[in-house]
Design an enzyme around this catalytic site. Structure first.
Site, mmCIF file in Angstrom:
data_model
loop_
_atom_site.group_PDB
_atom_site.id
_atom_site.type_symbol
_atom_site.label_atom_id
_atom_site.label_comp_id
_atom_site.label_asym_id
_atom_site.label_seq_id
_atom_site.Cartn_x
_atom_site.Cartn_y
_atom_site.Cartn_z
ATOM 1 N N CYS C 114 1.022 -1.209 0.079
ATOM 2 C CA CYS C 114 -0.090 0.050 -0.124
ATOM 3 C C CYS C 114 1.085 1.175 -0.008
ATOM 4 O O CYS C 114 1.403 1.702 1.213
ATOM 5 C CB CYS C 114 -0.892 -0.095 1.231
ATOM 6 S SG CYS C 114 -1.886 1.551 1.188
ATOM 7 N N CYS C 117 -0.649 4.246 2.265
ATOM 8 C CA CYS C 117 -0.866 4.376 3.544
ATOM 9 C C CYS C 117 -0.377 3.073 4.043
ATOM 10 O O CYS C 117 0.700 2.550 4.111
ATOM 11 C CB CYS C 117 -2.297 4.765 4.087
ATOM 12 S SG CYS C 117 -3.617 3.852 3.234
ATOM 13 N N SER C 118 -1.421 2.388 4.686
ATOM 14 C CA SER C 118 -0.920 1.067 5.345
ATOM 15 C C SER C 118 -2.161 -0.082 4.903
ATOM 16 O O SER C 118 -2.124 -0.957 5.917
ATOM 17 C CB SER C 118 -0.597 1.192 6.673
ATOM 18 O OG SER C 118 -1.780 1.665 7.286
ATOM 19 N N CYS C 119 -3.050 0.133 4.096
ATOM 20 C CA CYS C 119 -3.860 -0.911 3.708
ATOM 21 C C CYS C 119 -3.468 -2.364 3.755
ATOM 22 O O CYS C 119 -2.390 -2.664 3.153
ATOM 23 C CB CYS C 119 -4.773 -0.564 2.411
ATOM 24 S SG CYS C 119 -5.357 1.039 2.343
#
Lengths: 210, 210, 210, 210
Positions: C114, C117-119
């Site tokens: 991702c 962000c941090s999906c």
């Protein structure tokens, strides 16, 4: 080959009352649950697939005279004979539904969606015309919805194609659509107005641009 | 296979302690054959029957409907992706692999049928009632829905649009009925008790809040 | 809100019995505020933490992978409709509402990132590792995947295609690694033990059958 | 309005090692689990939505200097101030995540798919070009994938549109596609060949026919 389905009833002139039934009343003869369970249990064996089962049922000559579980039983008997279960080398079952596997098998089911290999030809909202030809094999486009113009209302992804799957010709996944028709398109302008819209779930080969 | 002749007796709904009927003999013969040939575990049949008699029935669908009435986010999820939303409630399974939920509103009433055979959302409604599989319902639901609804005691306003879903593929439809007026104070469980099987097929309406 | 100044201390990984750090004070202040204003039930926080520490983690994803290795029908379902297949195993949930499973083959290796962000698929893999959320991984996975894989000790044949999935929306990706050679005799549970978290992100390979 | 995301890292020149982490190592400071749980618990309050959260995070000026849980904390503090939680009339929580609701809320998640209102403009296999404009608000098309030609590989249905949802302008559902690019298209002919294909999940407004 002269294939005829006796099960394609939509819109036909069928008299007789629709007999209500309370929720808990599941069976009407002691052999009915056995037939239901036999059909469920034969699924994992791979002796036939769901489309072969439907083809076997809808081609029973006296289909209309039988109760539904009689239809299921008759079709299962027919398939058992056709697939050579009585022969010297019966086809080995892919899997036997052992008692301890039943709960898991029922709650898993058997998905019919497949990864699509090509683009959907039609999009939501598009006008399409269903094909008019009646093929001489099992198919899932009802007679009342042949050669009719409708609108694509849903696109379901690619699913196993009954027309080939029923004949042992492979899953051949095809895009599946919900196509909705105005009642006048199906039954004509003279039809008693009901303010109704009717949809079928139609595989892409059943459709043409309109 | 001499037991395979068709049962020519009229349908009997009473089966007291007596000799086995021709149909029972026929089913037993098929079961014995499939067991002997190694396709069937006879113990599995009882588990299948028990599952559909005691676990998988319309009370499952009623849970889905009641949840959707109580939880707006779940309702939205159900309408956008019924398969996932229903699976979240643990109701995956055979004849429910690909679910679509359709919502009744003051403007639109939904009705589900399978004109070609007896496709029905087993995973949420269990086994279909006899009338659902019968020729009169299958023939008339698509062409005379108001007449059919009247037989079920449902009289819709003339202005209501009727939307009929003919389940011609492996997508299974669940009707989300309108929440009964005056049910604001009921718990989810109480609401589920108002949800009838027929209201989830579209041939009925939910009970009223007493 | 005077606790809201940034913690200028270097990151400390040891937190023995000592005075609260500035970061701890800051978090406590926010928690106290949100509790006082009625947004937060503090008891819920412990339940959330416990869920991700003891229940929701990569062992869930390993169950999915091992099942797909053992059950060809489940594998096909997973690849065609991962959300439903994973829900069938009871692994629905937050950051896993829309799942796609991508299969490694001798020709193709999948890698998930991702960049924005941090999906990450929490429902099957739990909380993402720190490196997954870090700038070096997010920056380089899309541009220098072979270099990144080398840092993880994975050297792919030159002929292998690398397929990188940047999770830029709410779809979450699970890599289905190749089943290890020589694992034919292992049980599903033993197979699950070979499935590492990194092998389901694509930065690692499963363990070998000992 | 001059909106700048500090989180759009894909393809940037970021040095620094990718630090491996064993599976069980979830937190690196005692306040980190609290921050994670606070963010999860604030979801049901409706104080912000996931896209507002991402916007609040990516616009933190020193984003790149912070650990991920510091980013989450800082963004939550910011949102709490922005939404007037400290004011005289703090917005009432839509729902408070009580401890006994945690398990159900986590396993339910929050689906982002919505019933599509119009047709998908693009189909599987179609060539599309991503828009080149960088909007001055939160968006989910990474910089490295702007103005590039790719192929539609998956069509996911309609999902909540982050560009409007992040600004409180409504869910405005849009069709979502996986669009795959050859590495040369993204990084140029001079780029060290990796045999890689990179995809992003792109909402329809990010795409033009190519």
């Amino acid at each position: 080959m002269n294939y005829h389905s006796n099960a394609d009833l939509g819109g036909q002139d069928v008299r007789g009352a629709i007999v209500m039934e309370p929720e808990g009343e599941l069976f009407h003869a002691p052999w009915e649950p056995q037939v239901m369970a036999l059909v469920v249990a034969m699924g994992p064996t791979g002796l036939s697939n769901i489309d072969m089962n439907r083809a076997a049922r809808e081609t029973i000559p006296n289909y209309r005279d039988l109760s539904y579980y009689e239809i299921w039983l008759t079709a299962l008997e027919k398939l058992v004979l056709q697939q050579g279960v009585l022969g010297d080398t019966p086809p080995p079952p892919k899997q036997v539904l052992r008692a301890e596997l039943v709960a898991a098998a029922i709650s898993k089911g058997s998905a019919f969606s497949r990864t699509p290999t090509g683009p959907a030809r039609y999009a939501l909202g598009q006008r399409v015309r269903t094909i008019a030809v009646q093929p001489s094999h099992h198919t899932r486009l009802p007679a009342y919805a042949r050669g009719k113009v409708g609108i694509v209302e849903r696109v379901h992804g690619a699913h196993v194609f009954p027309d080939t799957n029923a004949r042992g010709l492979g899953e051949n996944p095809q895009w599946l659509y919900t196509v909705a028709f105005d009642e006048k398109e199906l039954w004509g302008e003279q039809h008693l107005q009901q303010r109704s819209t009717i949809s079928v779930d139609a595989f892409e080969p059943y459709l043409e641009p309109a | 296979m001499s037991e395979h002749e068709h049962d020519s007796q009229p349908h009997s709904h009473e089966h007291a302690q007596r000799a086995l009927s021709p149909m029972e003999l026929r089913v037993r013969a098929l079961e014995a054959l499939l067991t002997e040939k190694g396709y069937i575990d006879p113990a599995a049949l009882d588990v299948v029957i028990d599952a559909y008699q005691t676990k998988i029935g319309p009370r499952n669908g009623a849970r889905v409907v009641a949840r959707a009435w109580c939880d707006a986010e779940f309702r939205r999820w159900l309408l956008a992706d019924a398969t996932a939303a229903i699976a979240f409630l643990g109701l995956t399974g055979r004849q429910g692999e690909h679910m679509v939920a359709v919502e009744n509103t003051p403007q639109v009433h939904n009705l589900v049928v399978c004109t070609l055979c007896s496709c029905y959302p087993w995973a949420v409604l269990g086994l279909p009632p006899t009338w659902y599989k019968s020729a009169p319902y299958r023939a008339r639901a698509v062409k005379d829905p108001r007449g059919v609804l009247r037989e079920f005691g449902v009289e819709l306003p003339e202005s209501t649009q009727i939307r009929i879903w003919d389940s011609t593929a492996e997508v299974r439809y669940l009707v989300l009925p309108q929440r009964p007026a005056g049910s604001e104070d009921l718990s989810e469980e109480q609401l589920a008790n108002l949800v009838t099987r027929d209201s989830m097929i579209g041939t009925g309406l939910p009970g009223t809040a007493a």
